[in-house]
Every structure is written in C-alpha cells, then in structure tokens.
Design an enzyme around this catalytic site. Sequence first.
Site, short mmCIF file in Angstrom:
data_model
loop_
_atom_site.label_atom_id
_atom_site.label_comp_id
_atom_site.label_asym_id
_atom_site.label_seq_id
_atom_site.Cartn_x
_atom_site.Cartn_y
_atom_site.Cartn_z
N SER A 191 0.83 -1.21 0.00
CA SER A 191 0.00 0.00 0.00
C SER A 191 0.87 1.26 0.00
O SER A 191 1.79 1.38 -0.80
CB SER A 191 -0.95 -0.05 1.19
OG SER A 191 -1.95 0.90 1.07
N ASP A 222 -8.28 -4.77 -6.04
CA ASP A 222 -7.84 -3.84 -5.01
C ASP A 222 -8.38 -2.44 -5.28
O ASP A 222 -8.12 -1.88 -6.35
CB ASP A 222 -6.31 -3.83 -5.01
CG ASP A 222 -5.72 -2.92 -3.94
OD1 ASP A 222 -6.49 -2.38 -3.13
OD2 ASP A 222 -4.48 -2.78 -3.93
#
Length: 533
Positions: free
Chosen positions: A162, A441
């Site tokens: 991330s 995602d």
Amino acid sequence: MRVPLLSLSLLTGTTLAATYKAHNFSTPIDHFHNETRYAPHTNHTFNLRYWFDADHYEPGGPVFVIAAGETNGEDRFEFLSNGIVTQLAATYHGLGVILEHRYYGESYPFPGDDVSVEDLRFLSTEQSLADYAYFAQNVVFPGLEEFDLTAPNTPWIAYGGSYAGAQVAFMRKLYPDIFHGAVSSSGVTAAIVDYWKYYEPIRNYGPVECIEAIQTLTDIIDRILIDHPENKTLHSQLKSAFGVESDTDNKDFVNGLSTPLGTFQSRNWDPAVGSYEFRHYCDNITAPDPVYPVTNGTASLPGLLKAAGYNASDTALLASLRNYIGYMNPPSSSSSTESKDEDEDKNEDEDEPTGNERLPKSDGTSWNYQVCTEWGYFMPGSSVPPHIKPLISRLIDLNYTSSFCNSIYGISTPPNITLINQHGGFNFSYPRVAIIGGTADPWRDATPHAEGLPGRKSTDAEPFMLIDVPAERVWDGIRGAVHHWDQNGVSSNQTGVEVPVEIVAAQSEIVRFVGVWLGEDEEETLSGSAEDL
Ligand SMILES: *[C@@H]1O[C@H](CO)[C@@H](O)[C@H](O)[C@H]1NC(C)=O
Ligand SMILES: *[C@@H]1O[C@H](CO)[C@@H](O)[C@H](O)[C@H]1NC(C)=O
Ligand SMILES: *[C@@H]1O[C@H](CO)[C@@H](O)[C@H](O)[C@H]1NC(C)=O
Ligand SMILES: *[C@@H]1O[C@H](CO)[C@@H](O)[C@H](O)[C@H]1NC(C)=O
Ligand SMILES: *[C@@H]1O[C@H](CO)[C@@H](O)[C@H](O)[C@H]1NC(C)=O
Ligand SMILES: *[C@@H]1O[C@H](CO)[C@@H](O)[C@H](O)[C@H]1NC(C)=O
Ligand SMILES: *[C@@H]1O[C@H](CO)[C@@H](O)[C@H](O)[C@H]1NC(C)=O
Ligand SMILES: *[C@@H]1O[C@H](CO)[C@@H](O)[C@H](O)[C@H]1NC(C)=O
Ligand SMILES: *[C@@H]1O[C@H](CO)[C@@H](O)[C@H](O)[C@H]1NC(C)=O
Ligand SMILES: *[C@@H]1O[C@H](CO)[C@@H](O)[C@H](O)[C@H]1NC(C)=O
Ligand SMILES: *[C@@H]1O[C@H](CO)[C@@H](O)[C@H](O)[C@H]1NC(C)=O
C-alpha cells in the site's frame, strides 16, 4: 462533516502473530536542512521503533525490512512472523525487521499525547524515506553486534504494501546503493487528488447482484435529495427512516451511508486477518425477507420510492431498502448511524483553524495530514462519469471530501502530488523493484497496475505481477485479490486455512526472483537493464 475513510491499509481481525521486543533507533528529525518546507529546522533526533526476528539469520544473510506504513508498527507483526518476509528470511537465512514510520505508533519526534500542526511539518514521505536509508546504514541489532548488518555491506531488501509499497519502491530508486531491491505490493506510486476510482474495482469485482443493489439504493437517495432539493418534508422522511435527525446535513447523511464500502478493502483470503463484513452487507441488502424485525418509518418507504421515480410496489426493492436501513441502523443497537460516527469526529475543529490547535496523536491525524499535504486520494461520488452508476452519492463532491484539510489542519491549498509523482507515478519502474498488485484492489488505480495502462512484460529485474483469485477459493466467495494479498501467510499455529494456490504461486515467485537479485551485484543489474528502461 465526517472524516472520510482514508487509511490505505485496513487489516482487521485477530492476528495469530508472534510478538516481538521493541527497540529504539535514533534518527534526525530533519534530514533536509536545505528545504524551506521544513523551516524552522532542527538538529535534534528522536527514536524510531523497530522489531526484528533473527530466528532464520545466519552470518552473511541479507536483511529484509518491512516498511510499516501509516499505522502502529505492531500491526505488522503478522508479516514478520508468518508472511512473505518470513518465507524470504527462512529461504535466504536473513534477518527480518519492521521499522515503524515516523509519526505513527510510538515513533513521534515530539513528546506528549498530542501534536500541533507545526510539529507535523517533518511528517513527509521524503523524510520517512531518509529515515529508512539512515536506519539501513547505521543500525546495530542488539545481540548481533559482532556482525555488520548495515547497508551496503549486507544486502537490504525492502518490502511494503500500500502506502508502504510506494515507499519501498521510492526507497530503492532514491537510495539504490542502500537498498538492493524492493518488493512493492499494492504500492500506490501515483498520488491522485480526485480518486473517485477507489470504488471502481468494487463495482467491477463485487457480486453483481449486490453491486446493482448498492447502485440502486444510492440512486434512490440521490433522486430524493437531488431532484427534490427544496422538499424538506421529504428529506426528513428519508432521514427519519434511517433514524437520522432531520437537520442532518445532506452530505453528512449520504457520506455516512457510504461507510460499508470500506469493508471491501478489509477482505483477505485468510479469515484470521480478513473481514467478512462486505459479504454481510451484500447479504443484507439483497435479502428478499426482512433481516431486522423493526424498521422505523417503514410506512414511508413506498412514498420515498415513488418520489425517487421508482416503482413503489416493487416488493424486492422495498425489501432491499428496508434491509439497507436496518443494516445502517440496526434496531438492537442503541446508537444511530449519526452517533456511531461521532467518535470519529471528535478531532474535528470546525472553528476558524489557526494552525495552532493540538491534535491527538493518532494514525488518523498523521495519515490525513499526509493526504492533505502530498497524497490526495479524496473520493468524491460527483466525479464518477455520467455513464457509470456510482456506489456513493453524487452529492459527495471534492470540496466536501477535502474540507477537513482546512478545518483540521488549516491547509487550504491542494496537496502537492508532484512531490510523489516526480518519482514516476503510474510509470514508476526501477531495476530490482517488483510491482505486485491485486485485481480487485480499490487502490489498484493508483498503481502501475491501474486499469487502462499498457501491461508490462515481467522480468526478473522488474517483476510485474497482478494476483487474481477466483471466487471459489476465497472464503467470502468474492472474486479477485484485494490489498497486498501476498504479504500475509498462515502461522504454524493456524489450522484449517487453505492458502489459495494463486497466493502460494505469487509468494514462491517472489522468493524465486529475490533469490536472483541476491545473486547479483549492483552494477550488473543497473547496466544490464539500462536498455529496458
Ligand atoms: C504460536 O502460538 C504460541 C503459543 O500461543 C506462541 O508462543 C507463538 O508465538 C505462536 N507462533 C506464531 C508463529 O504465531
Ligand atoms: C524508546 O524511546 C522512548 C522515548 O523516545 C522511551 O519511552 C522508550 O522506553 C524507549 N524504549 C526502549 C525499548 O528503549
Ligand atoms: C536537498 O538535498 C537533497 C540531497 O540531500 C537533494 O536531493 C534535494 O534536491 C535538495 N533540495 C533542494 C531544495 O535543494
Ligand atoms: C545544526 O547544526 C549545524 C552544524 O553544527 C549548524 O550550522 C546549524 O545552525 C544547526 N541548525 C539548527 C537549526 O540548529
Ligand atoms: C414533498 O414530497 C412529498 C412526498 O413526496 C409530497 O407529498 C409533497 O407534495 C412535496 N412537497 C412539495 C412542496 O413539493
Ligand atoms: C423507533 O421507534 C420507536 C417507537 O416509536 C422509538 O422508541 C425508537 O427510538 C425508534 N428507533 C429509532 C432508531 O429511531
Ligand atoms: C446482516 O449484517 C449483519 C451485520 O454484519 C450480520 O451480522 C448478519 O448476519 C447479516 N444478515 C444477513 C441475513 O445477511
Ligand atoms: C411495480 O411492481 C409490481 C410488483 O412487482 C408489479 O406488479 C408492477 O407491474 C410494477 N409496475 C411497473 C410500472 O413496473
Ligand atoms: C466547501 O466546503 C466547505 C466546508 O464544508 C463549505 O463551507 C463551503 O461552502 C464549500 N464550498 C463549496 C463551493 O461548496
Ligand atoms: C510541489 O513540489 C514540487 C516538487 O518539489 C515543486 O517543484 C513545486 O514548487 C511544489 N508546488 C507547490 C505549489 O508548492
Ligand atoms: C507514462 O508513459 C507513457 C507511455 O510511455 C507516456 O505517454 C506518459 O506521458 C507517461 N506519464 C508520465 C506521468 O510520465
């Protein structure tokens, strides 16, 4: 106004991770005395926390550093005790270490329970990257003093997911002599002010029936509020059906309704760390029968449907709306949708901000500051193109989603995303940086795996992998891999969890190419891949 959901890495659930002893590492507060944005400067130092696992270490082995990102470093123990880094350390007899990010957990440059906005000025991506470089060059691990584990004498491989995934990619590019390689998983290398695309992978990979229900319910509410802007009676009827005060601001109301979407990101193939809540949400709003015994204002629902331009006698639609209301405001809970969110609002100061307020030390305070200064990622519904039926209200506009920057920090200029995108943005690439992504995602469209970008050929020098997992191999039955799904693994204590073959394959591929990297020296790769760049 509510502070929107902004954390990039939401991991929930109980972790079966081992625990580690915390250590301190002293680092300069200000690595950049040449840059005016950090004035007034300081020569002081502060402590960053770190934890390490030397169980697999053998002299001469590499160091694998996990960038902890925008949370307490303890939240990453899982990744050290039974994740991909554990596999790497075991395979290559390396040392695994988690380094906490400045201004998170206990790694604050200033003492006390709160921080001023001025104190936050040293919270930037480049200062944090400099911390990691300084750490790699200087750390002496307690108990291992006899070995030189510093870079570049020992190869350091950085791993992050991330925001931390973007960080490790930048680390390798900015400090190539210090970091031998980096695995960037779901790494958001592109900073984006208007990130309406957050909801696109949810729309494209969520269960079809559920997504259609979300779109319809969102549209019903938008039709009522947007097409009847002056009809306060109608608005009150709608809000009271949801158990919300009729004087609640329309945008606050619809923003509250968008919160369940955040649970999509918290999904994981491992039930011990992932959340099932998105599936619960879907099951609620698609259930044909009442899920909750009492829903106040049920009598008004046909009228609301009619006002929205929908068929007031469509029983399936009525059930969906009724169950949506029940889900958002379960009758058993004493708190309403509104009061549930009040806790999140307590940091807020709607009065004229002066920049001198004290803010509580928290992940939210720190990450939102990074959002407002460098990263953006505001997620308005108003920006969704007209041909797409949005999952959140079109009333939620960019101004609304970003106004906390001014109200909390006194920041009224947009984030300077150039500070991030100068490293390559969507085009980011660098030798010995692996770009790993997940098909579903929500952060995918801020990475080099974004929809619409040309694909890249995956090479050992620049591995490029997009993980996909079919619905039948995910416990909640929703297809696609989400956020850095290669980072965690099952612990030896866990039984009955079958790791999807796609995850096993991705992890063994990571172990393989990192092995190739470790067999290379710096000059070889840099000259060897020059023509590919
Ligand atoms: C497994 O459980 C034991 C006992 O609860 C604990 O000490 C150990 O740290 C756990 N190991 C892992 C890898 O989670
Ligand atoms: C690390 O430093 C902090 C102060 O920055 C201190 O409170 C803490 O006790 C230290 N921890 C260790 C393990 O030395
Ligand atoms: C400050 O120094 C760093 C290297 O230490 C350099 O990369 C950066 O460009 C400099 N910034 C300015 C504004 O000169
Ligand atoms: C930091 O130390 C350097 C070298 O001693 C000095 O020139 C500089 O003025 C100091 N800066 C601050 C902000 O104290
Ligand atoms: C407001 O909406 C209600 C319910 O649809 C309707 O009965 C009423 O006529 C509307 N009022 C105005 C002023 O349009
Ligand atoms: C629902 O209605 C009952 C009875 O009027 C009332 O006591 C209760 O507070 C209402 N609940 C909500 C969530 O509005
Ligand atoms: C509805 O959602 C709640 C809250 O997550 C969950 O406990 C419940 O099982 C769900 N009910 C159905 C029918 O899906
Ligand atoms: C409205 O829904 C009802 C119940 O499903 C159905 O019988 C009716 O034909 C629908 N009306 C319109 C105009 O579609
Ligand atoms: C932008 O948001 C602020 C804070 O919510 C509000 O006061 C202001 O009126 C909004 N401006 C526009 C143009 O919507
Ligand atoms: C944003 O950052 C870039 C790169 O450091 C810099 O050149 C530019 O002046 C900054 N823009 C603003 C508005 O501060
Ligand atoms: C990324 O690369 C593409 C094609 O190589 C190019 O058209 C585009 O301008 C680049 N974008 C940036 C932000 O550098």
